[in-house]
Design a protein around this motif. Structure first.
Motif, PDB file in Angstrom:
ATOM      1  N   MET A 180       9.049  -9.511   8.505  1.00  0.00           N
ATOM      2  CA  MET A 180       8.812 -10.833   9.310  1.00  0.00           C
ATOM      3  C   MET A 180       7.739 -10.498  10.224  1.00  0.00           C
ATOM      4  SD  MET A 180       7.921 -12.671   6.658  1.00  0.00           S
ATOM      5  CE  MET A 180       8.550 -11.486   4.947  1.00  0.00           C
ATOM      6  N   ALA A 185       3.272  -4.380  -1.475  1.00  0.00           N
ATOM      7  CA  ALA A 185       2.320  -5.091  -2.249  1.00  0.00           C
ATOM      8  C   ALA A 185       1.809  -4.721  -2.768  1.00  0.00           C
ATOM      9  CB  ALA A 185       2.279  -6.898  -2.470  1.00  0.00           C
ATOM     10  N   PHE A 214       4.589  -4.995   5.201  1.00  0.00           N
ATOM     11  CA  PHE A 214       5.188  -5.188   4.399  1.00  0.00           C
ATOM     12  C   PHE A 214       3.846  -6.277   3.449  1.00  0.00           C
ATOM     13  CE2 PHE A 214       6.403  -9.430   3.179  1.00  0.00           C
ATOM     14  CZ  PHE A 214       8.167  -9.277   2.430  1.00  0.00           C
ATOM     15  N   GLN A 215       2.811  -6.774   3.256  1.00  0.00           N
ATOM     16  CA  GLN A 215       1.843  -6.731   3.042  1.00  0.00           C
ATOM     17  C   GLN A 215       1.049  -6.315   2.130  1.00  0.00           C
ATOM     18  OE1 GLN A 215       1.831 -10.001   1.296  1.00  0.00           O
ATOM     19  NE2 GLN A 215       2.464 -11.328   3.527  1.00  0.00           N
ATOM     20  N   ILE A 252       2.307 -15.262   0.487  1.00  0.00           N
ATOM     21  CA  ILE A 252       1.412 -14.144  -0.003  1.00  0.00           C
ATOM     22  C   ILE A 252       1.451 -12.883  -0.814  1.00  0.00           C
ATOM     23  CG2 ILE A 252       0.032 -12.731   1.229  1.00  0.00           C
ATOM     24  CD1 ILE A 252      -0.366 -15.309   3.646  1.00  0.00           C
ATOM     25  N   PHE A 253       2.825 -12.409  -0.439  1.00  0.00           N
ATOM     26  CA  PHE A 253       3.407 -10.972  -0.859  1.00  0.00           C
ATOM     27  C   PHE A 253       3.377 -11.408  -2.278  1.00  0.00           C
ATOM     28  CE2 PHE A 253       7.004  -8.555  -2.149  1.00  0.00           C
ATOM     29  CZ  PHE A 253       6.429  -7.582  -1.677  1.00  0.00           C
ATOM     30  N   ILE A 262       0.743 -11.318  -4.508  1.00  0.00           N
ATOM     31  CA  ILE A 262      -0.315 -10.051  -5.005  1.00  0.00           C
ATOM     32  C   ILE A 262       0.411  -9.391  -5.640  1.00  0.00           C
ATOM     33  CG2 ILE A 262      -0.638  -8.082  -4.363  1.00  0.00           C
ATOM     34  CD1 ILE A 262      -0.644  -9.444  -1.442  1.00  0.00           C
ATOM     35  N   MET A 307       6.136 -14.233   3.190  1.00  0.00           N
ATOM     36  CA  MET A 307       6.058 -14.226   1.288  1.00  0.00           C
ATOM     37  C   MET A 307       5.567 -14.644   0.213  1.00  0.00           C
ATOM     38  SD  MET A 307       8.470 -12.498  -0.814  1.00  0.00           S
ATOM     39  CE  MET A 307       9.251 -11.509   1.430  1.00  0.00           C
TER      40      MET A 307
END
Lengths: 118, 220
Positions: B138, B149, B145-146, A97-98, A101, A95
């Motif tokens: 996760m 972003a 998920f990433q 890292i998320f 960004i 999270m």
């Protein structure tokens, strides 16, 4: 299974009636003597100039868009927060890292001057 | 209790349909946006009736919170477009209505016949709440998920680039990196001097080292 929603429905009814009920009561008991000067548009006590349709600057739209982006971030954070106690440390790093960004997009906004109110 | 749910479903459906009709029929475009928010709210209630609480929250948070703001801002960005002489219905609305109704029915009628509607009579506990979604994000879907972003980042950066282009002078073409650097070096001492159209031939071919201010400024 829908028992929890009874309270939600009660809250909804209360929330709707809170502004609507005084308006109805006021409509019933107030005297109604309209004059043209009373009916005119009130704009900080000044005479109304021009049309109310003013074109916005596009910069204001960027605020709305930034709000949408970080609103979506909240939607991603919510299930993560619910599952976090069972997931532990790796989820925290994922999270972070998320968030990093998305924080970069905020920094970009800021550096480009998109957050300045013109 | 089941009857209450059915009544709620009917009321919600009427709310959605009525609000959707008002969106397309009302004259004031801001009122249309507000009716659209009402329609979104009805859909959130529909999700609650289906016991999809997380979807309902997302619907309220994103659609009523964010998309509605975006729509209202977009309406305010437009010039005056509600001419009182302009009819709300355009000329050939009957044939349009017929075509869209046929297309809609072509999708909906087979679905109504083939779908197993009795599934709602025996409600199952919800199998995908926020906890399961969090686990999926996760574990199995960590990379998407990433990437989400990055996608959000790209959306914001793209919007800023499009919006900020109006502030600067519009460029005739995309500059090469060397030109960009040269232009920036030139702009640092005196910001307002800027060629109206950057020369295409002279400066694009030579790989200019960064401190070369005279190369790009010749156009003026």
């Amino acid at each position: 299974m829908y028992d929890n929603y009874v309270f939600l429905g009660l809250f909804l009814i209360a929330a709707i009636s809170f502004p609507v009920l005084p308006l109805i009561v006021a409509r019933l008991i107030r005297p109604k003597r309209p004059t043209p000067i009373k009916q005119s548009t009130y704009e900080c006590g000044l005479e109304v100039i021009g049309d109310f349709h003013v074109q916005f600057k596009i910069q204001y739209y960027l605020y709305a868009l930034a709000f949408v982006i970080f609103d979506i971030e909240v939607v991603f954070l919510y299930p993560w927060a619910v599952a976090y106690p069972e997931l532990g440390m790796p989820a925290l790093f994922a999270m972070l890292i998320f968030l990093a960004i998305l924080a970069f997009s905020l920094v970009y906004d800021w550096r480009k001057g998109a957050l300045e109110w013109i | 209790m089941d009857l209450v749910v059915q009544i709620m479903f009917g009321v919600t459906g009427l709310l959605i349909l009525g609000a959707a009709f008002m969106v397309v029929s009302v004259r004031n475009i801001i009122h249309a946006a507000l009716w659209l928010i009402t329609c979104f709210f009805g859909i959130a209630m529909l999700y609650l009736l289906l016991q999809a609480e997380f979807l309902a929250i997302v619907q309220i948070l994103l659609y009523i919170g964010a998309v509605a703001v975006l729509v209202l801002f977009a309406v305010m960005l437009t010039r005056q477009i509600d001419d009182p002489d302009e009819p709300v219905l355009f000329q050939r609305w009957r044939s349009t209505l017929l075509i869209t109704a046929i297309l809609f029915a072509a999708v909906l009628v087979p679905t109504i016949y083939n779908h197993n509607w009795l599934i709602f009579a025996d409600p199952q506990p919800a199998f995908a709440g926020p906890r399961e979604l969090g686990f999926a994000f996760m574990n199995a879907y960590l990379l998407p998920f990433q990437i989400a972003a990055v996608l959000l980042l790209a959306a914001l950066v793209g919007a800023i680039i499009i919006a900020m282009e109006d502030q600067e002078q519009r460029r005739v073409r995309v500059l090469t990196l060397a030109e960009e650097v040269a232009l920036r070096g030139e702009r640092e001492p005196s910001p307002p001097t800027r060629p109206a159209n950057p020369q295409p031939a002279s400066s694009s071919s030579n790989p200019t080292p960064p401190p070369a201010p005279e190369q790009a400024g010749e156009g003026a």
